[in-house]
Design an enzyme around this catalytic site. Structure first.
Site, mmCIF file in Angstrom:
data_model
loop_
_atom_site.group_PDB
_atom_site.id
_atom_site.type_symbol
_atom_site.label_atom_id
_atom_site.label_comp_id
_atom_site.label_asym_id
_atom_site.label_seq_id
_atom_site.Cartn_x
_atom_site.Cartn_y
_atom_site.Cartn_z
ATOM 1 N N HIS A 145 0.755 -1.312 -0.008
ATOM 2 C CA HIS A 145 0.163 0.080 0.133
ATOM 3 C C HIS A 145 0.955 1.205 0.061
ATOM 4 C CE1 HIS A 145 0.669 -0.593 4.178
ATOM 5 N NE2 HIS A 145 0.067 0.613 4.508
ATOM 6 N N HIS A 177 1.554 4.023 1.834
ATOM 7 C CA HIS A 177 1.743 4.921 3.118
ATOM 8 C C HIS A 177 3.095 4.657 3.054
ATOM 9 C CE1 HIS A 177 -2.130 4.280 5.403
ATOM 10 N NE2 HIS A 177 -2.102 5.108 4.554
ATOM 11 N N ASP A 180 5.753 4.805 5.069
ATOM 12 C CA ASP A 180 6.626 3.927 5.794
ATOM 13 C C ASP A 180 6.689 2.558 5.236
ATOM 14 O OD1 ASP A 180 4.020 3.639 6.637
ATOM 15 O OD2 ASP A 180 4.790 2.790 8.567
ATOM 16 N N HIS A 181 6.095 2.432 3.940
ATOM 17 C CA HIS A 181 6.064 0.989 3.413
ATOM 18 C C HIS A 181 6.671 1.178 1.991
ATOM 19 C CE1 HIS A 181 3.667 -1.275 6.217
ATOM 20 N NE2 HIS A 181 3.380 -0.054 6.519
ATOM 21 N N HIS A 210 -7.571 -0.447 5.973
ATOM 22 C CA HIS A 210 -6.619 0.365 6.561
ATOM 23 C C HIS A 210 -6.324 1.636 5.492
ATOM 24 C CE1 HIS A 210 -2.981 1.883 8.284
ATOM 25 N NE2 HIS A 210 -2.345 1.754 7.282
ATOM 26 N N ASP A 236 -0.596 -3.792 6.741
ATOM 27 C CA ASP A 236 -1.425 -3.221 7.840
ATOM 28 C C ASP A 236 -2.786 -3.638 7.720
ATOM 29 O OD1 ASP A 236 1.069 -1.980 8.436
ATOM 30 O OD2 ASP A 236 0.469 0.059 7.997
ATOM 31 N N HIS A 285 4.528 -4.416 11.275
ATOM 32 C CA HIS A 285 4.943 -3.665 12.373
ATOM 33 C C HIS A 285 4.839 -4.318 13.547
ATOM 34 C CE1 HIS A 285 4.420 0.530 10.484
ATOM 35 N NE2 HIS A 285 3.320 -0.045 9.924
#
Length: 256
Positions: A57, A59, A61-62, A115, A134, A172
């Site tokens: 996805h 975001h 931080d990915h 999410h 996530d 995470h």
């Protein structure tokens, strides 16, 4: 056929990336790239050449390390075609129900939105693995930034239908907090109590709690257990639909 190898790589403060290696032909995929450097270090240590990057996805931080990792390796990037406008440049656009191969390993694409919109999971039957980022997490699920409770419950139900021996590689290290919350939903669940103690011990030793097995999640993760009448009764939601019970659990976690 040699069993595939999967390596869990801590990134940033609490993210995970994963390398999946096919020993039969050398193909190696990275699932999500929070930061390129830790992944490059493991590739060098193992002597593996990265062939593919799979994005779950959009975001940051990915995906923050995707450009650097592509520059370093020339790997091809796979991700959701409907989300291409907010992903790094894709070589291969994917959608629900697609299948493709990393070497000899068949990868099945699942839409697990909730999410965020257009969140993908990657199921690899030969590896008994699903990469969920996530969506489904160890003892939890992702906060609903773009989706609805009904949508997330549908996504989690898809994942719950996979074989129970499936290993869940989520994005995470949130498990200790998730365990504390789960105990507020099912304080007398003996499997959850035992798992919570094991998680505390693992974190005290500095060990990761990811991956987990789907069987463990089905037995202890409150977000997968919203159809249990005992949980509905504990929440004062007798006769409510599982989706409504899930929504209540998610709302409680949001303020936990």
């Amino acid at each position: 056929m040699t069993d595939p190898q999967i390596i869990t790589i801590p990134c940033l403060t609490d993210n995970y990336a994963f390398l999946m290696h096919d020993p039969d032909n050398g193909a190696t995929a990275c699932i999500d790239v929070p930061d390129a450097a830790p992944i490059q270090a493991v590739l060098a240590e193992r002597g593996w050449t990265l062939s593919d990057i799979l994005i779950t996805h959009h975001h940051w931080d990915h995906i923050d390390g995707v450009a650097a990792l592509v520059d370093a390796t020339g790997a091809k990037v796979w991700g959701c075609g409907a989300d291409a406008h907010r992903l790094p440049p894709l070589d291969h656009a994917l959608a629900e129900g697609d299948t493709f191969r990393i070497g000899t390993l068949r990868v099945e694409v699942m839409d697990v939105s909730g999410h965020c919109a257009n969140h993908l999971a990657f199921h690899v039957p030969q590896a008994h693995a699903v990469f969920t980022a996530d969506s489904l997490m160890a003892l939890g699920c992702g906060r609903l930034f773009e989706g609805t409770p009904d949508q997330m419950w549908e996504s989690l139900s898809k994942l719950a239908a996979l074989p129970p021996e499936t290993i869940v590689y989520s994005g995470h290290e949130y498990t200790a907090t998730n365990a504390r919350f789960a105990l507020t939903i099912e304080p007398e669940n003996s499997a959850l109590i035992s798992r919570s103690r094991a998680i505390e011990a693992a974190r005290a030793a500095g060990d990761p709690t990811v991956p987990s097995t789907l069987a463990d999640e089905l037995a202890t993760n409150p977000f997968l257990r919203a159809a249990d009448p005992a949980i509905a009764a504990h929440l004062g939601l007798q006769n409510a639909t599982p989706a409504r019970v899930f929504a209540e659990i998610r709302a409680r976690k949001d303020s936990f």
